[in-house]
Write a protein that holds these residues in place. Structure first.
Motif, PDB file in Angstrom:
ATOM      1  N   ALA A  68       0.836  -1.206   0.000  1.00 38.91           N
ATOM      2  CA  ALA A  68       0.000   0.000   0.000  1.00 38.91           C
ATOM      3  C   ALA A  68       0.869   1.254   0.000  1.00 38.91           C
ATOM      4  N   ASP A  69       1.938   1.243   0.784  1.00 41.30           N
ATOM      5  CA  ASP A  69       2.868   2.376   0.814  1.00 41.30           C
ATOM      6  C   ASP A  69       3.431   2.650  -0.577  1.00 41.30           C
ATOM      7  N   LYS A  70       3.913   1.611  -1.210  1.00 45.46           N
ATOM      8  CA  LYS A  70       4.543   1.763  -2.528  1.00 45.46           C
ATOM      9  C   LYS A  70       3.539   2.255  -3.566  1.00 45.46           C
ATOM     10  N   HIS A 101      -5.849   5.815  10.291  1.00 47.77           N
ATOM     11  CA  HIS A 101      -5.329   7.085  10.806  1.00 47.77           C
ATOM     12  C   HIS A 101      -3.798   7.068  10.903  1.00 47.77           C
ATOM     13  N   GLY A 102      -3.243   6.060  11.558  1.00 44.85           N
ATOM     14  CA  GLY A 102      -1.789   5.968  11.717  1.00 44.85           C
ATOM     15  C   GLY A 102      -1.075   5.847  10.382  1.00 44.85           C
ATOM     16  N   PHE A 103      -1.641   5.068   9.477  1.00 44.92           N
ATOM     17  CA  PHE A 103      -1.063   4.882   8.142  1.00 44.92           C
ATOM     18  C   PHE A 103      -0.965   6.224   7.420  1.00 44.92           C
ATOM     19  N   PHE A 104      -2.086   6.980   7.389  1.00 42.66           N
ATOM     20  CA  PHE A 104      -2.077   8.261   6.687  1.00 42.66           C
ATOM     21  C   PHE A 104      -1.166   9.273   7.373  1.00 42.66           C
ATOM     22  N   LYS A 105      -1.146   9.265   8.689  1.00 42.55           N
ATOM     23  CA  LYS A 105      -0.277  10.189   9.424  1.00 42.55           C
ATOM     24  C   LYS A 105       1.196   9.932   9.074  1.00 42.55           C
ATOM     25  N   ARG A 106       1.584   8.654   9.011  1.00 40.65           N
ATOM     26  CA  ARG A 106       2.964   8.310   8.630  1.00 40.65           C
ATOM     27  C   ARG A 106       3.285   8.765   7.204  1.00 40.65           C
ATOM     28  N   LYS A 107       2.272   8.828   6.348  1.00 48.36           N
ATOM     29  CA  LYS A 107       2.465   9.229   4.955  1.00 48.36           C
ATOM     30  C   LYS A 107       2.461  10.752   4.788  1.00 48.36           C
TER      31      LYS A 107
END
Length: 127
Positions: A68-70, A101-107
């Motif tokens: 998902a990140d990539k 939430h955490g995923f988007f915040k890290r991005k």
């Protein structure tokens, strides 16, 4: 709630008019996810064009490995090259979905607003 039934002709028209960007994620040639954005001018920010999340999905058996990140990093580079000014993603965690939430915040995303939906009409199934 309304059943999910994609309006493929609407997507086709939007894509032909540069209002939809779709990216796919493949592993060993097999489709394993996608990322879609609706592209439109931002009414709140004069002159700005935004990319609005129309779907981020990684097939369950392909999750992990930063896929998902990539995909999002690739998507961001494509949108930037297209001259898009900002990206908006939704998080269905607060209403029972996967909490992102955490995923988007890290991005690098920041919370901007909370959306509320109220169904005010009945959608008749297509036959």
């Amino acid at each position: 709630s309304f059943p999910i039934e994609y309006d493929y002709m609407r997507y086709l028209v939007a894509a032909e008019n540069n209002r939809l960007v779709i990216m796919t994620l493949r592993h060993e040639g097999k489709l394993c996810g996608n990322l879609m954005y609706n592209i439109k001018p931002a009414g709140n920010f004069k002159g700005a064009i935004g990319a609005y999340d129309a779907g981020l999905y990684i097939y369950p058996d392909h999750r992990g490995g930063r896929r998902a990140d990539k995909l999002m990093e690739y998507g961001e580079s494509v949108l930037k090259a297209l001259g898009i000014h900002f990206i908006v993603h939704g998080d269905k965690g607060p209403c029972g979905g996967v909490d992102l939430h955490g995923f988007f915040k890290r991005k690098g995303y920041k919370p901007y607003s909370t959306e509320y939906v109220k169904e005010i009409g009945k959608l008749e199934p297509k036959t």
